[in-house]
Design an enzyme around this catalytic site. Sequence first.
Site, mmCIF file in Angstrom:
data_model
loop_
_atom_site.group_PDB
_atom_site.id
_atom_site.type_symbol
_atom_site.label_atom_id
_atom_site.label_comp_id
_atom_site.label_asym_id
_atom_site.label_seq_id
_atom_site.Cartn_x
_atom_site.Cartn_y
_atom_site.Cartn_z
ATOM 1 N N CYS A 5 61.385 5.542 -12.316
ATOM 2 C CA CYS A 5 62.220 5.549 -13.526
ATOM 3 C C CYS A 5 63.496 6.357 -13.331
ATOM 4 O O CYS A 5 64.349 6.393 -14.222
ATOM 5 C CB CYS A 5 61.410 6.073 -14.704
ATOM 6 S SG CYS A 5 60.023 4.978 -15.073
ATOM 7 N N HIS A 37 63.776 1.627 -22.797
ATOM 8 C CA HIS A 37 63.636 2.149 -21.431
ATOM 9 C C HIS A 37 63.521 1.007 -20.410
ATOM 10 O O HIS A 37 62.449 0.777 -19.845
ATOM 11 C CB HIS A 37 62.398 3.068 -21.389
ATOM 12 C CG HIS A 37 62.148 3.740 -20.084
ATOM 13 N ND1 HIS A 37 63.126 3.972 -19.134
ATOM 14 C CD2 HIS A 37 61.000 4.249 -19.549
ATOM 15 C CE1 HIS A 37 62.586 4.594 -18.089
ATOM 16 N NE2 HIS A 37 61.304 4.758 -18.303
HETATM 17 N N1 CAA Z 1 44.320 -1.594 -32.855
HETATM 18 C C1 CAA Z 1 43.726 -1.244 -31.686
HETATM 19 N N2 CAA Z 1 44.274 -1.457 -30.510
HETATM 20 C C2 CAA Z 1 45.470 -2.053 -30.472
HETATM 21 C C3 CAA Z 1 46.145 -2.473 -31.633
HETATM 22 C C4 CAA Z 1 45.513 -2.225 -32.877
HETATM 23 N N3 CAA Z 1 46.103 -2.564 -34.040
HETATM 24 N N4 CAA Z 1 47.328 -3.009 -31.276
HETATM 25 C C5 CAA Z 1 47.380 -2.929 -29.948
HETATM 26 N N5 CAA Z 1 46.259 -2.354 -29.466
HETATM 27 C C6 CAA Z 1 45.933 -2.041 -28.094
HETATM 28 C C7 CAA Z 1 45.351 -3.179 -27.348
HETATM 29 O O1 CAA Z 1 44.385 -2.675 -26.425
HETATM 30 C C8 CAA Z 1 46.526 -3.728 -26.557
HETATM 31 O O2 CAA Z 1 46.222 -4.230 -25.320
HETATM 32 P P1 CAA Z 1 45.825 -5.800 -25.078
HETATM 33 O O3 CAA Z 1 46.638 -6.627 -26.056
HETATM 34 O O4 CAA Z 1 46.237 -6.021 -23.667
HETATM 35 O O5 CAA Z 1 44.390 -5.848 -25.308
HETATM 36 C C9 CAA Z 1 47.336 -2.469 -26.305
HETATM 37 O O6 CAA Z 1 47.103 -1.609 -27.421
HETATM 38 C C10 CAA Z 1 48.821 -2.715 -26.227
HETATM 39 O O7 CAA Z 1 49.160 -3.487 -27.327
HETATM 40 P P2 CAA Z 1 50.377 -4.485 -27.308
HETATM 41 O O8 CAA Z 1 50.437 -5.171 -25.985
HETATM 42 O O9 CAA Z 1 50.370 -5.278 -28.554
HETATM 43 O O10 CAA Z 1 51.459 -3.390 -27.467
HETATM 44 P P3 CAA Z 1 52.981 -3.480 -27.348
HETATM 45 O O11 CAA Z 1 53.443 -4.671 -26.610
HETATM 46 O O12 CAA Z 1 53.573 -3.217 -28.702
HETATM 47 O O13 CAA Z 1 53.200 -2.192 -26.438
HETATM 48 C C11 CAA Z 1 52.799 0.007 -25.697
HETATM 49 C C12 CAA Z 1 52.941 -0.906 -26.900
HETATM 50 C C13 CAA Z 1 51.553 -0.329 -24.923
HETATM 51 C C14 CAA Z 1 52.778 1.434 -26.182
HETATM 52 C C15 CAA Z 1 54.048 -0.244 -24.799
HETATM 53 O O14 CAA Z 1 55.234 -0.062 -25.533
HETATM 54 C C16 CAA Z 1 54.070 0.658 -23.586
HETATM 55 O O15 CAA Z 1 53.338 0.435 -22.623
HETATM 56 N N6 CAA Z 1 54.956 1.682 -23.578
HETATM 57 C C17 CAA Z 1 55.076 2.618 -22.447
HETATM 58 C C18 CAA Z 1 55.925 2.031 -21.354
HETATM 59 C C19 CAA Z 1 55.857 2.904 -20.135
HETATM 60 O O16 CAA Z 1 54.822 3.412 -19.759
HETATM 61 N N7 CAA Z 1 57.026 3.084 -19.474
HETATM 62 C C20 CAA Z 1 57.121 3.975 -18.318
HETATM 63 C C21 CAA Z 1 57.242 5.362 -18.783
HETATM 64 S S1 CAA Z 1 56.856 6.521 -17.523
HETATM 65 C C22 CAA Z 1 58.333 6.904 -16.801
HETATM 66 O O17 CAA Z 1 59.387 6.774 -17.405
HETATM 67 C C23 CAA Z 1 58.289 7.409 -15.371
HETATM 68 C C24 CAA Z 1 58.061 6.372 -14.311
HETATM 69 O O18 CAA Z 1 58.598 6.530 -13.183
HETATM 70 C C25 CAA Z 1 57.183 5.203 -14.518
#
Ligand code: CAA
Length: 420
Positions: free
Chosen positions: A105, A366
Amino acid sequence: MKPRKRIFVVGGDLTPFIGKMHPDFIWKKHPDFGKKENPGLEDYLTRSIRGALDKTGVDAADIDRGFVGNFAGQLFSHQGHLGAMAVRADEGFEGKPFMRVEGACASGGLAVLSGVDALQAGSDVILAAGAEVQTTVSAREGAGYLARAAHWEEERDIDEFTFPAMFARRAKHYKEAFDVSDEDIAHVTVKAFENGNKNPNAHMREVSWDLESASKPGKKNPAFLGNEELKPHLKVSDCSQVSDGGAAVILATEAGLKRLGIAAEDCIELLAYGQATGALGRVDDYTELSTTRQAAEQTYADSDLAPTDVDVVEVHDCFAVTECLMVEALGFADAGEGANLAKQGATGLDGSIPVNTGGGLLAFGHPVGATGVKQVLEIFRQMKGQCGDYQLENIPQVGMTANMGGDDRTAVCMAFQNLG
Ligand code: CAA
């Protein structure tokens, strides 16, 4: 490091950062789903580079070298070799030395620093761009791609969402060590989205979080980790976005400015920078960002600045707790006091040290390889009064950036002075 010759940021451009929840992002609930496609990696790279040339009035033929920050083009878009991809943006680049730079990142920050090295080594005008597309797969599959920024063999299995879990571990240790609550940390999220709502380029420009909903898990704010020990320490509202986007900046020496016919007063100057790398997979203390601190300390030492001299800062808030740790590593708060800084309003647009004025990684978004480039551009735009509804009232004179790769393994800090 202090640059061996004067180095100026001439300007640049960025595309809007988009992804799920952005009105222009095409997904299954969008009216154009099945009719239109989202832009791809080349679109973001080309648009940001062409925009940077247009906004600065620099001719492509005047660029001596080009650097492209990108983390995982091969995985998300089946596309590597992005130096040569960037050359497609303008015929004037044909034959010039362009290359890709990767440091998870921090790829964007490293692209800018590679340009700085090139300027010190004899080039006079450089382009540093960054782009990433991550929405070609689900967030869960993408988390596996991003996990390549950790030590795959030793760390991948912490959770399917590897990085969210690694920072949930930091949140757990931080809260326990300093008696910080989820509500304290939620102030970071609320501030980020308030800023992002004022920013037309922000991924989350139409989404907001209030303190109550950002403080605890709920239907709209699931604690989504599978790791039972870490699950209570991270919710969706704590996470940066899975965004697509691109950013590009142009930097020059004094000779370069002369060649371009650009006055130094229209630029900002790089005063000093620091780059530090920690061994992958080895973190001694989850309650501090020691590698970022090293990069920040080098930057302060070589610029003769103290944290109290800084008017605006862009930090790598990949998760809400990371902003708390970042402002501590940069010396704006004591250990355990980072969350308090947001709670007291000090990091807001009218606070004493505005942090991530356009919404940061949490709300601006990001797109990994673009982030470090965007940080530099945001400092430029604040210093030149170009930030519209999130413009700081007092035009900042000194600004800093802190870009981080992996779990604080690669850190890039820069300090800038406004000119003019
Ligand atoms: N109830 C329960 N569980 C739920 C839910 C609900 N209402 N809604 C979602 N979930 C759960 C489910 O398990 C779902 O997974 P699956 O659909 O695969 O089963 C999981 O949460 C994710 O849900 P979505 O796919 O619907 O979520 P989204 O697309 O809105 O994403 C997020 C949300 C997972 C937080 C996502 O924004 C994310 O991964 N953010 C972080 C990104 C990241 O890690 N970037 C790197 C940062 S680290 C860095 O910068 C350093 C480096 O070098 C890497």
